[in-house]
Design a protein around this motif. Structure first.
Motif, PDB file in Angstrom:
ATOM      1  N   ALA A  62      -4.856  26.166 -40.136  1.00  0.00           N
ATOM      2  CA  ALA A  62      -5.369  26.314 -41.467  1.00  0.00           C
ATOM      3  C   ALA A  62      -6.281  25.370 -41.851  1.00  0.00           C
ATOM      4  CB  ALA A  62      -4.103  25.918 -42.364  1.00  0.00           C
ATOM      5  N   GLU A  63      -6.553  24.304 -41.078  1.00  0.00           N
ATOM      6  CA  GLU A  63      -7.604  23.467 -41.489  1.00  0.00           C
ATOM      7  C   GLU A  63      -8.877  24.024 -40.897  1.00  0.00           C
ATOM      8  OE1 GLU A  63      -6.406  19.756 -39.885  1.00  0.00           O
ATOM      9  OE2 GLU A  63      -5.670  19.122 -41.974  1.00  0.00           O
ATOM     10  N   ALA A  64      -8.738  24.635 -39.650  1.00  0.00           N
ATOM     11  CA  ALA A  64      -9.927  25.293 -39.075  1.00  0.00           C
ATOM     12  C   ALA A  64     -10.423  26.493 -39.972  1.00  0.00           C
ATOM     13  CB  ALA A  64      -9.391  25.720 -37.553  1.00  0.00           C
ATOM     14  N   GLN A  65      -9.397  27.038 -40.374  1.00  0.00           N
ATOM     15  CA  GLN A  65      -9.920  28.174 -41.229  1.00  0.00           C
ATOM     16  C   GLN A  65     -10.321  27.868 -42.670  1.00  0.00           C
ATOM     17  OE1 GLN A  65      -6.443  30.680 -41.181  1.00  0.00           O
ATOM     18  NE2 GLN A  65      -6.730  31.519 -39.012  1.00  0.00           N
ATOM     19  N   PHE A  70      -3.627  22.822 -47.009  1.00  0.00           N
ATOM     20  CA  PHE A  70      -3.258  21.913 -46.078  1.00  0.00           C
ATOM     21  C   PHE A  70      -4.014  20.860 -45.673  1.00  0.00           C
ATOM     22  CE2 PHE A  70      -0.993  26.125 -44.785  1.00  0.00           C
ATOM     23  CZ  PHE A  70       0.112  25.666 -44.366  1.00  0.00           C
ATOM     24  N   GLY A  71      -3.680  19.697 -45.199  1.00  0.00           N
ATOM     25  CA  GLY A  71      -4.271  18.719 -44.473  1.00  0.00           C
ATOM     26  C   GLY A  71      -3.975  17.323 -45.386  1.00  0.00           C
TER      27      GLY A  71
END
Length: 72
Positions: A62-65, A70-71
């Protein structure tokens, strides 16, 4: 609740411990086994670890996207 002193068991409190003539005493090792964790919980740690790994992977994806839900 107040504690009040009772003498309900005064007649048996100093009696000798009963030992059966018919049934032998259980060995300490077997008695201790009765209080060991339930076999039903076997594998629970692995399930928790796998769930934590899955959650970390989902957060990383989710963070990469760029998902801001998230995070930290």
């Amino acid at each position: 609740m107040t504690l009040k002193e009772t003498h309900e068991y005064d007649d048996i409190i100093n009696m000798p411990h009963h030992v059966s003539r018919r049934h032998p005493q259980m060995p300490r090792s077997k008695r201790a086994a009765q209080f060991m964790p339930f076999a039903a919980l076997t594998g629970y740690e692995q399930v928790l670890e796998q769930t934590a790994k899955s959650a970390k992977t989902a957060i990383a994806v989710a963070e990469a996207q760029g998902d801001s839900d998230f995070g930290a």
